[in-house]
Design a protein around this motif. Sequence first.
Motif, PDB file in Angstrom:
ATOM      1  N   LYS A 291     106.026 -34.320  89.013  1.00 38.20           N
ATOM      2  CA  LYS A 291     107.359 -33.796  89.303  1.00 38.20           C
ATOM      3  C   LYS A 291     108.191 -34.811  90.080  1.00 38.20           C
ATOM      4  O   LYS A 291     109.400 -34.988  89.831  1.00 38.20           O
ATOM      5  CB  LYS A 291     107.237 -32.487  90.090  1.00 38.20           C
ATOM      6  N   THR A 292     107.549 -35.476  91.033  1.00 36.80           N
ATOM      7  CA  THR A 292     108.239 -36.493  91.833  1.00 36.80           C
ATOM      8  C   THR A 292     108.729 -37.636  90.957  1.00 36.80           C
ATOM      9  O   THR A 292     109.860 -38.120  91.098  1.00 36.80           O
ATOM     10  CB  THR A 292     107.299 -37.044  92.922  1.00 36.80           C
ATOM     11  N   ILE A 293     107.872 -38.064  90.032  1.00 34.24           N
ATOM     12  CA  ILE A 293     108.243 -39.158  89.128  1.00 34.24           C
ATOM     13  C   ILE A 293     109.370 -38.730  88.187  1.00 34.24           C
ATOM     14  O   ILE A 293     110.335 -39.467  87.970  1.00 34.24           O
ATOM     15  CB  ILE A 293     107.009 -39.617  88.312  1.00 34.24           C
ATOM     16  N   ALA A 294     109.243 -37.516  87.638  1.00 34.06           N
ATOM     17  CA  ALA A 294     110.241 -37.015  86.688  1.00 34.06           C
ATOM     18  C   ALA A 294     111.622 -36.881  87.332  1.00 34.06           C
ATOM     19  O   ALA A 294     112.646 -37.135  86.698  1.00 34.06           O
ATOM     20  CB  ALA A 294     109.784 -35.679  86.116  1.00 34.06           C
ATOM     21  N   ASN A 295     111.637 -36.474  88.610  1.00 32.29           N
ATOM     22  CA  ASN A 295     112.907 -36.278  89.315  1.00 32.29           C
ATOM     23  C   ASN A 295     113.393 -37.544  90.032  1.00 32.29           C
ATOM     24  O   ASN A 295     114.400 -37.496  90.742  1.00 32.29           O
ATOM     25  CB  ASN A 295     112.771 -35.141  90.331  1.00 32.29           C
ATOM     26  N   HIS A 296     112.635 -38.635  89.869  1.00 33.96           N
ATOM     27  CA  HIS A 296     112.980 -39.920  90.497  1.00 33.96           C
ATOM     28  C   HIS A 296     113.127 -39.774  92.012  1.00 33.96           C
ATOM     29  O   HIS A 296     114.007 -40.375  92.634  1.00 33.96           O
ATOM     30  CB  HIS A 296     114.280 -40.481  89.904  1.00 33.96           C
ATOM     31  N   GLN A 297     112.241 -38.960  92.590  1.00 34.10           N
ATOM     32  CA  GLN A 297     112.266 -38.758  94.042  1.00 34.10           C
ATOM     33  C   GLN A 297     111.560 -39.915  94.743  1.00 34.10           C
ATOM     34  O   GLN A 297     110.557 -40.437  94.256  1.00 34.10           O
ATOM     35  CB  GLN A 297     111.586 -37.435  94.408  1.00 34.10           C
ATOM     36  N   ARG A 298     112.073 -40.280  95.892  1.00 36.93           N
ATOM     37  CA  ARG A 298     111.502 -41.380  96.664  1.00 36.93           C
ATOM     38  C   ARG A 298     110.528 -40.823  97.701  1.00 36.93           C
ATOM     39  O   ARG A 298     110.868 -39.913  98.445  1.00 36.93           O
ATOM     40  CB  ARG A 298     112.615 -42.154  97.363  1.00 36.93           C
ATOM     41  N   ILE A 299     109.324 -41.357  97.701  1.00 35.86           N
ATOM     42  CA  ILE A 299     108.320 -40.926  98.678  1.00 35.86           C
ATOM     43  C   ILE A 299     108.535 -41.702  99.972  1.00 35.86           C
ATOM     44  O   ILE A 299     108.399 -42.928 100.010  1.00 35.86           O
ATOM     45  CB  ILE A 299     106.896 -41.177  98.142  1.00 35.86           C
TER      46      ILE A 299
END
Length: 276
Positions: free
Chosen positions: A193-201
């Motif tokens: 989900k993080t990758i799909a939404n281009h979220q920054r960790i």
Amino acid sequence: MTKNQKWVLASTASGFSLENMDIMFLSFALAPIIASLHISSTAAGWIGSITNLGMLAGGAIFGLVGDRIGRVKTFTYTIFIFALATAAMFFAHSLPAIYLCRFLAGIGAGGEYGVGIALIAENFEPHLIGRLTSVAAIGGQVGAIFAAIMAAYIIPHFGWNALFLLGIIPVILTFFIRRHVHESQEFIVAHQKTIANHQRISVGRLFATPRLAMQTLGLMIMTIVQIAGYFGLMIWLPSIVQKQQGLSVSRSSIWMIATIVGMSIGMLVFGTVMDN
């Protein structure tokens, strides 16, 4: 428990056991280090403090790494780091070398502890977390008892440097972890989900709102006080007992084992109380 859950619990308990073994090696070696290097108590105190600072750095760094590449890979990397750094103490014959080895060992230990707790939290039901983290923590105390027994035999016969060679043992554990432990479905879904939404960790997400920031800061203060206080006390206890009571390494080991057994009972009791 599923097969993977059993491996997760066994691996984290073993990892914590070997981490505590490393910390207790320093506890029993502290007095001989002071005597052999002719250093002050202040200089010796910095050995423990630098270890704690390494744990702080390791927890922060490998927490982010674990979110990006996975808990299992990160867990094995941290074990590998503190194992090699502990074994390197055999070759440390000066105070700067000891400081460096202990800082690196702290980085590995701090990262391993945080990632290990995350592994348990993601692989078990929430109402079991207290008991199961207690079981893993008791595994850590087994390592502390092993360190006390080994210190009583090795230090008088072979010197404090030889004790740290046992630190290479955890490397063997990494083989079994990478072969048998798998990422939880919860982590896989969240990561995708993080990758799909281009979220920054990043750490900044823990302070996204005022309420979340207060909770993060509160938890940070609690864990810093508990972990730094625990390791600070346990590192110095054998030396204090040896000096104040005139005990040998062997006799102070028996005293420490009694303390550790009491701690294990407390962990199990209050882990169960927390779940209820």
